[in-house]
Scaffold this active site. Structure first.
Site, PDB file in Angstrom:
ATOM      1  CG  HIS A 170      33.417  44.708  87.495  1.00  0.00           C
ATOM      2  ND1 HIS A 170      34.271  44.524  88.547  1.00  0.00           N
ATOM      3  CD2 HIS A 170      32.343  43.928  87.714  1.00  0.00           C
ATOM      4  CE1 HIS A 170      33.725  43.666  89.397  1.00  0.00           C
ATOM      5  NE2 HIS A 170      32.544  43.279  88.910  1.00  0.00           N
TER       6      HIS A 170
ATOM      7  CB  CYS B  83      37.717  31.030  75.020  1.00  0.00           C
ATOM      8  SG  CYS B  83      37.936  30.207  76.614  1.00  0.00           S
TER       9      CYS B  83
ATOM     10  CD  GLU C 211      41.716  32.483  81.126  1.00  0.00           C
ATOM     11  OE1 GLU C 211      42.305  33.332  80.437  1.00  0.00           O
ATOM     12  OE2 GLU C 211      41.308  31.394  80.681  1.00  0.00           O
TER      13      GLU C 211
END
Length: 150
Positions: free
Chosen positions: A75, A25, A136
């Protein structure tokens, strides 16, 4: 009148990277987040009120969450503004990308804390934020509960 919990679910796509993290990550990547927002209150008992019988109009809750969270994070690529990722953020912005700089590590845990603060500020006086669940992935989520944060 009894207290009732009302939940509305939202979804949005967001990219992020965790600066200094020791796993995958640390790379820029994205998630299809699902956010469940639960508020608690008593249904409106005034029969002359157009929202009689509602704790809060789902449309009113939707407006709050859309304006302060979904429309902001959807986005976008989120970076901690206090890390060298700010250089990458500037480059992406210069190329027309939607970049959001926050003052925390953009983990689900920290995002859900941020979201709770934003939603609580906008709720009507007689409505309390009960909990948030930020999913998530299909198997990973963070939860925030008001009674854990008194």
């Amino acid at each position: 009148m009894s207290f009732i919990r009302i939940t509305k679910q939202f979804s949005f796509e967001t990219g992020h990277a965790l600066y200094g993290y020791d796993g995958k990550c640390k790379n820029v990547h994205g998630h299809s987040y699902k956010l469940s927002v639960t508020v608690i209150g008593k249904p409106i008992s005034d029969i002359k009120n157009v929202k009689y019988g509602m704790v809060i109009d789902f449309g009113d809750l939707k407006k709050i969450v859309k304006e302060d969270i979904v429309n902001v994070f959807d986005h976008a690529t989120v970076f901690n503004k206090n890390t060298p990722h700010v250089e990458l953020a500037k480059e992406l912005e210069n190329r027309g990308h939607n970049v959001l700089l926050v003052d925390y590590q953009p983990t689900s845990e920290m995002m859900v804390i941020d979201f709770a603060k934003k939603i609580k500020r906008r709720l009507p006086e007689n409505i309390e934020l009960h909990s948030l669940k930020l999913q998530e992935t299909d198997s990973s989520f963070a939860e925030w509960y008001a009674y854990d944060n008194i």
